[in-house]
Design an enzyme around this catalytic site. Sequence first.
Site, PDB file in Angstrom:
ATOM      1  N   CYS A 193       3.281  -2.255 -27.136  1.00 45.13           N
ATOM      2  CA  CYS A 193       3.239  -3.542 -27.832  1.00 45.13           C
ATOM      3  C   CYS A 193       1.928  -4.304 -27.647  1.00 45.13           C
ATOM      4  O   CYS A 193       1.785  -5.409 -28.171  1.00 45.13           O
ATOM      5  CB  CYS A 193       4.405  -4.419 -27.370  1.00 45.13           C
ATOM      6  N   ASP A 211       0.785  -1.237   0.000  1.00 47.52           N
ATOM      7  CA  ASP A 211       0.000   0.000   0.000  1.00 47.52           C
ATOM      8  C   ASP A 211       0.818   1.288   0.000  1.00 47.52           C
ATOM      9  O   ASP A 211       0.253   2.382  -0.058  1.00 47.52           O
ATOM     10  CB  ASP A 211      -0.972   0.005   1.181  1.00 47.52           C
ATOM     11  N   CYS A 260       4.728  -4.095 -18.505  1.00 44.22           N
ATOM     12  CA  CYS A 260       4.159  -4.947 -19.549  1.00 44.22           C
ATOM     13  C   CYS A 260       4.713  -6.366 -19.421  1.00 44.22           C
ATOM     14  O   CYS A 260       5.923  -6.554 -19.252  1.00 44.22           O
ATOM     15  CB  CYS A 260       4.500  -4.367 -20.923  1.00 44.22           C
ATOM     16  N   SER A 284       0.453 -11.354  11.119  1.00 43.51           N
ATOM     17  CA  SER A 284       0.081 -12.639  11.713  1.00 43.51           C
ATOM     18  C   SER A 284       1.207 -13.655  11.586  1.00 43.51           C
ATOM     19  O   SER A 284       1.134 -14.746  12.150  1.00 43.51           O
ATOM     20  CB  SER A 284      -1.188 -13.183  11.038  1.00 43.51           C
ATOM     21  N   HIS A 343       6.777  -7.633  -0.896  1.00 42.62           N
ATOM     22  CA  HIS A 343       5.722  -8.119  -1.792  1.00 42.62           C
ATOM     23  C   HIS A 343       5.404  -7.114  -2.901  1.00 42.62           C
ATOM     24  O   HIS A 343       4.378  -7.223  -3.559  1.00 42.62           O
ATOM     25  CB  HIS A 343       4.457  -8.453  -0.998  1.00 42.62           C
TER      26      HIS A 343
END
Length: 249
Positions: free
Chosen positions: A158, A107, A130, A196, A122
């Site tokens: 493309c 985020d 692309c 967690s 992550h």
Amino acid sequence: MQYGEKISLIARLIKESTKTIALTGAGISTESGIPDYRSPGTGLWEKQDPAKTASLTALRRDPAGFYSTNLKRWTEFNNAKPNIAHYALAHLEKNNLLLGIITQNIDSLHVRAGSTRVWEVHGHLRTCHCTECKERYPFEELTRLFIEGENPPLCPLCSGVLRPDVVLFEDKMSEAFYQASQAISGCQLLLVVGSSLTVYPVAGLPGVARQLVIINQTQTQWDEEATVVVNESAGKVMRDVLAELGEQI
């Protein structure tokens, strides 16, 4: 140990540590209006199976369905604002009490709060690329194309399918994860805030730290190894820890 005693101990551990790192998960962002993944009744993964909807296979098999399912949620992430817990960690870094932040979140709220050393293991939602020619674009370009009726959003160069720069299920881990794995070596104190600790390989990182503090609403598999565990909201705890340290944002 009473709550106040835990806050005092956390503050002392931070002051005494010469290498403190934070590890954050979805729970630090719930106070910014972003639901976490596993809380009973509200967790995102209670409503859908991420292995089916947020995976590399899903993107390749049905890119239009992939975006119809995920893009609204990701756009909401980008509209969220940092909360007191994000600002508290940025403040600790600014005052040399925190080396940096390893985050599972995509985020960007740590970056927006002013943290400068953030390993987004992550990925993030600031850019996309692309899948064919690898050209990179701002994430806003992807959302613009989608809003204008192009689903899936395609590369202007493309016509390959665009994808966000996040780690999907079945993706290999990001370069940031390997950098974080090196950075955490020799960590004296790891502050787990809002995770967690169930998603590997990140969930194995607490084993590297000499001491462990866990601030999370629910129990984790690492609780028994931690010096302090506080099952309260990240914002409340981090505000109180800063006050105990005599720091103000």
